[in-house]
Write an enzyme that holds these catalytic residues in place. Structure first.
Site, PDB file in Angstrom:
ATOM      1  N   ARG A  82      35.024  30.701  -7.110  1.00  0.00           N
ATOM      2  CA  ARG A  82      36.199  29.856  -6.919  1.00  0.00           C
ATOM      3  C   ARG A  82      36.692  30.080  -5.493  1.00  0.00           C
ATOM      4  O   ARG A  82      36.988  31.202  -5.102  1.00  0.00           O
ATOM      5  CB  ARG A  82      37.266  30.256  -7.931  1.00  0.00           C
ATOM      6  N   ARG A 151      47.122  34.248  -7.402  1.00  0.00           N
ATOM      7  CA  ARG A 151      46.003  33.325  -7.219  1.00  0.00           C
ATOM      8  C   ARG A 151      46.309  32.297  -6.141  1.00  0.00           C
ATOM      9  O   ARG A 151      47.351  32.347  -5.500  1.00  0.00           O
ATOM     10  CB  ARG A 151      45.726  32.608  -8.553  1.00  0.00           C
ATOM     11  N   LYS A 216      46.951  38.047 -14.324  1.00  0.00           N
ATOM     12  CA  LYS A 216      46.963  37.065 -13.236  1.00  0.00           C
ATOM     13  C   LYS A 216      48.384  36.600 -12.925  1.00  0.00           C
ATOM     14  O   LYS A 216      49.277  36.703 -13.751  1.00  0.00           O
ATOM     15  CB  LYS A 216      46.085  35.881 -13.607  1.00  0.00           C
ATOM     16  N   LYS A 218      50.649  33.370 -10.774  1.00  0.00           N
ATOM     17  CA  LYS A 218      50.474  32.047 -10.176  1.00  0.00           C
ATOM     18  C   LYS A 218      51.754  31.534  -9.528  1.00  0.00           C
ATOM     19  O   LYS A 218      52.827  31.673 -10.085  1.00  0.00           O
ATOM     20  CB  LYS A 218      50.024  31.058 -11.265  1.00  0.00           C
ATOM     21  N   CYS A 437      39.709  20.896 -18.604  1.00  0.00           N
ATOM     22  CA  CYS A 437      39.159  22.105 -17.972  1.00  0.00           C
ATOM     23  C   CYS A 437      37.635  22.033 -18.057  1.00  0.00           C
ATOM     24  O   CYS A 437      37.073  21.114 -18.636  1.00  0.00           O
ATOM     25  CB  CYS A 437      39.672  23.358 -18.673  1.00  0.00           C
ATOM     26  N   CYS A 443      31.927  28.099 -19.442  1.00  0.00           N
ATOM     27  CA  CYS A 443      33.063  28.991 -19.654  1.00  0.00           C
ATOM     28  C   CYS A 443      32.851  29.855 -20.894  1.00  0.00           C
ATOM     29  O   CYS A 443      32.602  29.355 -21.987  1.00  0.00           O
ATOM     30  CB  CYS A 443      34.355  28.191 -19.786  1.00  0.00           C
ATOM     31  N   CYS A 482      40.016  25.925 -24.908  1.00  0.00           N
ATOM     32  CA  CYS A 482      40.528  27.129 -25.574  1.00  0.00           C
ATOM     33  C   CYS A 482      42.011  27.226 -25.270  1.00  0.00           C
ATOM     34  O   CYS A 482      42.523  26.474 -24.447  1.00  0.00           O
ATOM     35  CB  CYS A 482      39.784  28.366 -25.067  1.00  0.00           C
ATOM     36  N   CYS A 486      43.814  26.223 -18.998  1.00  0.00           N
ATOM     37  CA  CYS A 486      43.497  25.841 -17.621  1.00  0.00           C
ATOM     38  C   CYS A 486      43.880  24.399 -17.313  1.00  0.00           C
ATOM     39  O   CYS A 486      44.188  24.066 -16.183  1.00  0.00           O
ATOM     40  CB  CYS A 486      42.017  26.049 -17.331  1.00  0.00           C
TER      41      CYS A 486
END
Lengths: 573, 596
Positions: A82, A151, A216, A218, A437, A443, A482, A486
């Protein structure tokens, strides 16, 4: 000299990932050795956890998993890389390299992510380093694109107010830089940087410390009236406040986040809450202090409860604001007023305030490749060769060919025409407002299809849409394979979250402007039921909506679902 | 009661006759027949007992030498040596590699069984001896009586060349033939037996051949299955799976066969022979092109069957050779065909990758009838495949690794007779006629602690899977090192998860891989060996045994050069010393090859 950061006493047994980070020597682990092991194209799980901080992780082609196991072959391992692009901005030179590398090392396609980054799939282990090196030549990197750190920083692509956008975009880039990990591991591992023996006394990571964040993190910046970045879905949402065409500062919202776990009511998507206003000069300091609070108080024992939203919800917004002010040593101002109108993109040609032109292309699910009858990748390459402005990846996975000088417009338009690149006008407004996503086959978290399925599902819903006369009515529809979210499916007016092969939970009722979550309407249903459930509601909407009423608002008014403004009410029935 | 041909001791023809007869018999007739058969068998045995083996040979000592690559020559040599021994002949048996050339001076009777490989090359075991006989040091051999049995494959230009060379050279050196040389094609049993009969008669100077016991199944290694090349066991196919991942240029099949009831005994290094059948669609095309009727009756190998059956099940139709072309010439009026035969370059390039269908299409018409046509053809040779499993680990199964041969020529896709049938026609549950083929020249070391270095490319990996399965099963702890090469890592890393498991458990100590088409620069196993020269030589000094398995032309010779080079460099030896070192390794069985 910065002193080593020592975390306050933590509750519970640290999770496995905490151990891996602690033992990693600032994200090195045994990556150098395992990335060079020629007998497997994979790496051990511990190193894969660290790999994420370097913006990449190991996946496998799940379509082939069982077949290869029978063939006595290891899974078809491949790395996803990414590439960080603060505010989604890339120069034509960078575009050409991304394009070339996708064909040279990747699977021949680029995925524009919902966080305005590039994703390339299908890179073999032996090519990861070469990939990192070649993108580095055009000043691109994947550092901190994944992992328990801040991120890619998002920013509204704003085609209208050019000068203002430039200024605010620069803030997103500065934030991104300021919050990058400082470890030299990335340079050592991928760019053949000199090996440095870290001092035992001095802190390598003055913001994060040796264990980085619990989860994470954001950040996104919105410029009203556009809420394309879904500012309330961010851990820190920043709302640019513009007065008399000048940026005066930002409203600060905290504690948003999409992820949850099926069947666990303690996990939920949450909206960020606005807690005050700061002037631009305070931006970096404020973001840094917010992050240190999460660093010290976030749950390091249970990862699914480790996001910032739970840290705040567990202690209350008041506690958080007090703690932030204590750390800052000063207090934020009262939040300023603003209005959001939409989360989606505006397509086609738009003239900016400075006279330059911007063309926003509709990219279905952010996938750029040469399709059988649509040479999208090639067309964009030809444009990049002559383009003198920039490219901007939008938060809705679309692409803006930005800053086209008036004298260049004809040339760009001719190429758009030649390759029949579409602004989506031909499609239903539903399709233009769709996000999916990646999901299967790459994934590892996917439970159901998303990118490979949503376009076909929309084609079927379009039949109902046409019957209802809603072809040009904008409805935000999102699908995730899921519950990790995303595609920000919990903020779709129609949302689908994968439960199992061919089965989805269907959610309704988020707002068109992005300030309300949706709510579950039907659980675990397949395509036939999805269409059967949607049909009467869409027809009902077409017939009984009031002037300008959006679909998400309609289903709330008519009682199909209850409105959810606080994630802690998301699961309540 | 209905007899099945599969796994019974009878031939197809016999089964047919029996099945015709048996249902018509009354109970009394059956009882009578039962008694009659046992009584006559007892009588036969009694006769044998009454005739004890009391031949006094005029010859006391016979030396039996063999030069074997795949074990056929060795098998025959051992069998004949055993028969001679039973008849009180003093027999010395040895491979050419371990026979001291100077001993020739003391040898009076010599039997040599030797095969030929590739373009007329001697087997590895025979090279030293061959060179010696052609050197200035070769002694005069007036005292020597000898006979040569040559094995080969008539589809190669230099058919049985090594045998012919030895035969000529012995004669030149003054030796006398006991019996004339016999050249055997792939189906060697019959001609070899005839040769041995002639040899025995000459050696024993006895007209009473009945006194020579030769039941044809003398076994020098003890227990042996009753199934053999001539009477294969029909093994049920348990699994056929393509080991190459999607996108590969190759198809390599892992085949698992059930051998319960076969009483097979094999060791790692041995092979399985498969008796294949031709592709029915190719047979049909050939019949059409020749305008012959598939249902016409012909006699092949003393069996009466339809032409189509003969071509599909019995006769080779996919390989062209000079002898075959010469036979065909008698039946064609085509001047082009004659011209082709006369031009060495032309016919050599023509036969490459072509088959009988090409001949039929290119040079019709032919004057033969069905019987004349089949009489030109030889039996379909069995195909040998290295065993990829350990019998100690899987007693009721045998695993094979079979690479599909497929290529385009003249606008037609040609498939390997056996590999093509495995890839395209054979299904799980089908019976496959197989037998065990011993390969005594490819064996794990006797001492468990002896390090082993295994080198293989493509399907050459097969025996090493057997090696490691065996070592894992027996818990052996010696060091092992595997070099493997193929085209692409992602799709062609054959048995990848097996090696990974053995590496993790320590059964396999080291592994290096070379994938030739993953990078711009082609990397092969020999490059990986070279990269590890120091360690490689260290292992050799520690007594390691080297194994090489796989393609002879493109891999084995490069590996051989690399090994010589390493010995030279690391051992600081001259080229001559390195060669001597390798020679010694071969003699000590520390450099074993199974190449094809």
């Amino acid at each position: 000299m910065t002193k080593k950061i020592v975390l306050p006493p933590q509750l519970g047994t640290p999770s496995d990932v905490e151990r891996i980070k602690t033992e990693s020597n600032y994200l090195r682990g045994s990556l150098e050795r395992t990335m060079n092991d020629p007998l497997s194209s994979g790496i051990p799980e511990d190193d894969n956890r660290l790999m994420k901080f370097h913006g990449s992780y190991l996946q496998d082609d799940r379509d082939l998993r069982n077949e290869r196991q029978r063939q006595k072959l290891e899974p078809a391992y491949q790395f996803m890389v990414r590439v960080r692009a603060p505010g989604g901005a890339a120069t034509p030179a960078q575009w050409l390299v991304m394009d070339e590398m996708a064909r040279k090392y990747g699977n021949g396609s680029l995925k524009l992510t919902t966080r305005q980054a590039f994703q390339v799939h299908g890179i073999l282990k032996w090519n990861v380093k070469k990939y990192m090196q070649e993108i580095n030549d055009v000043l691109l990197d994947s550092l901190a694109a994944c992992g328990d750190v801040n991120r890619n920083v998002m920013c509204n692509v704003n085609p209208n107010q050019s000068a203002l956008h430039e200024e605010i975009y620069n803030w997103s880039a500065k934030l991104s830089e300021h919050l990058l990990p400082r470890t030299r591991a990335y340079h050592e591992l991928w760019l053949d940087g000199e090996k440095i023996i870290d001092s035992q006394d001095e802190e390598v990571e003055p913001i994060y410390g040796a264990q980085y964040l619990p989860r994470k993190f954001k950040i996104g910046i919105a410029i009203p009236p556009s809420n394309d970045v879904d500012v309330y879905s961010q851990d820190i949402g920043l709302i640019a406040i513009v007065e008399q065409d000048k940026l005066v500062g930002f409203n600060v919202a905290v504690g948003g986040g999409m992820g949850m776990t099926h069947g666990d009511q303690e996990t939920y998507p949450q909206l960020a809450r606005v807690i005050g206003f700061i002037t631009p000069d305070k931006l970096l300091e404020t973001a840094e202090k917010i992050i240190t609070i999460q660093r010290d108080y976030g749950n390091r024992s249970v990862r699914k409860n480790a996001r910032f939203k739970y840290t705040i919800d567990a202690r209350g917004l008041e506690w958080f604001t007090t703690e932030l002010h204590r750390r800052l040593g000063w207090e934020m101002q009262q939040a300023r007023s603003f209005t959001f109108e939409r989360t989606g993109d505006e397509f086609g040609w738009i003239k900016g305030a400075d006279g330059n032109w911007h063309y926003t292309l509709f990219i279905q699910n952010g996938r750029i490749k040469d399709f059988e009858d649509y040479q999208l990748l090639t067309g964009l390459r030809e444009i990049a060769k002559v383009h003198t402005g920039d490219f901007r990846l939008t938060p809705n996975q679309n692409l803006m060919i930005g800053n086209v000088a008036p004298q260049k417009k004809k040339k760009i338009a001719a190429l758009i025409e030649e390759y029949q690149l579409t602004d989506g006008a031909y499609y239903s407004a539903l399709r233009r407002n769709s996000i999916a996503c990646v999901s299967l086959p790459t994934c590892g978290l996917a439970m159901a299809e998303a990118e490979r399925y949503l376009p076909a599902l929309i084609t079927k819903i379009d039949t109902i849409i046409d019957e209802a006369g809603l072809h040009d009515t904008e409805i935000v529809i999102r699908m995730s394979g899921c519950p990790n979210g995303c595609s920000r499916a919990a903020m779709g007016e129609i949302g689908f979250i994968g439960k199992g092969p061919g089965k989805y939970n269907m959610y309704l009722g988020a707002s068109f402007t992005g300030n309300r979550l949706n709510k579950i309407y039907r659980e675990n249903i397949g395509e036939e039921e999805i269409l059967a459930e949607l049909r009467p509601i869409l027809l009902h909407y077409a017939k009984e909506r009031v002037q300008g009423e959006h679909f998400g608002d309609f289903v709330i008014r008519l009682g199909y679902v209850e409105a959810v403004f606080d994630g802690q009410q998301f699961h309540n029935s | 009661m209905k007899l099945q041909v599969i796994n019974s001791p009878f031939s197809e023809e016999q089964v047919k006759l029996l099945n015709e007869l048996l249902p018509k018999l009354t109970v009394e007739q059956k009882i009578w027949l039962n008694g009659y058969l046992s009584a006559s068998q007892a009588a036969v045995n009694a006769v044998v007992e009454e005739a004890p083996l009391t031949v006094t040979p005029t010859t006391k000592a016979v030396t039996v030498l063999y030069g074997s690559q795949t074990g056929n020559s060795q098998g025959l040599a051992e069998k004949y040596a055993a028969i001679l021994k039973e008849n009180d002949v003093e027999v010395t048996i040895s491979s050419l590699a371990s026979f001291k050339p100077n001993n020739l001076k003391k040898t009076t009777n010599l039997l040599l069984v030797v095969s030929t490989h590739g373009e007329g090359e001697p087997p590895d075991q025979a090279i030293q001896f061959y060179d010696f006989l052609y050197s200035k040091r070769a002694p005069k051999l007036q005292h020597l009586h000898y006979s040569v049995l040559a094995l080969g494959d008539s589809s190669y230009e230099y058919f049985c060349k090594t045998g012919k060379d030895f035969d000529e050279q012995f004669e030149k050196l003054g030796a006398t033939r006991i019996a004339p040389r016999t050249d055997c094609d792939l189906d060697y049993d019959e001609p070899a037996a005839q040769w041995f009969t002639a040899v025995q008669e000459a050696l024993l100077r006895s007209t009473a051949t009945a006194t020579i016991t030769n039941n044809g199944e003398v076994d020098v290694k003890g227990a042996k299955s009753s199934y053999s090349r001539k009477n294969p066991f029909y093994a049920e196919v348990l699994e056929i799976l393509n080991l190459n991942g999607r996108g590969s240029n190759k198809e390599t099949y892992h085949v698992e066969l059930a051998i319960e009831g076969a009483d097979f005994h094999f060791e790692p290094g041995d092979s399985i022979g498969i008796q294949p059948e031709n592709d029915e669609s190719l047979v049909d095309a050939l019949l059409t092109a020749l305008q012959l009727e598939g249902q016409s009756k012909v006699t092949v190998l003393e069996e009466s069957l339809t032409l189509k059956e003969a071509l599909q099940k019995k006769l080779e139709i996919t390989v062209l050779s000079k002898p075959l072309l010469q036979k065909i010439a008698a039946f064609t009026v085509s001047e082009d065909f004659d011209a082709l035969l006369k031009d060495d370059t032309a016919w050599k390039s023509y036969v490459k990758g072509r088959d009988l269908l090409d001949i039929a299409e290119d040079y019709a018409p032919f004057s033969w009838d069905a019987q004349q046509f089949v009489s030109l053809l030889r039996k379909i040779p069995a195909r040998l495949y290295s065993i990829a499993s350990s019998q100690k680990a899987n007693s009721d199964e045998v695993h094979l690794t079979i690479g599909k041969v497929s290529y385009e020529n003249n606008g037609r896709t040609r498939l390997g007779v056996c590999s093509g049938s495995i890839a395209e026609r054979i299904q799980v549950g089908d019976p496959l006629p197989i037998y065990v083929h011993k390969n005594p020249n490819f064996r794990l070391p006797e001492q468990e602690e002896t390090p082993i270095i295994m080198i293989g490319a493509g399907t050459g990996i097969a025996p090493y899977r057997a090696f490691l399965e065996e070592r894992e099963e027996l818990g052996l702890e010696g060091k092992s090192w595997l070099f493997f090469g193929d085209q692409h890592f992602v799709t062609d890393f054959l048995y990848q998860t097996d090696w990974q498991r053995w590496l993790a458990s320590g059964t396999l100590t080291k592994m290096n891989v070379a994938f030739s088409r993953d990078t711009d620069k082609k990397v092969y196993v020999q490059h990986k060996i070279e990269e590890n020269a120091e360690t490689f030589y260290k292992w050799l000094e520690q007594g390691a045994v080297i194994y090489v398995c796989g393609d002879k032309k493109s891999m084995a010779s490069d590996v051989d050069r690399t090994i010589l080079h390493i010995i030279e460099q690391q051992g600081q030896k001259t080229a001559e010393e390195a060669k001597a070192f390798v020679k010694e390794l071969k003699q000590q069985k520390r450099y074993q090859r199974d190449v094809y």
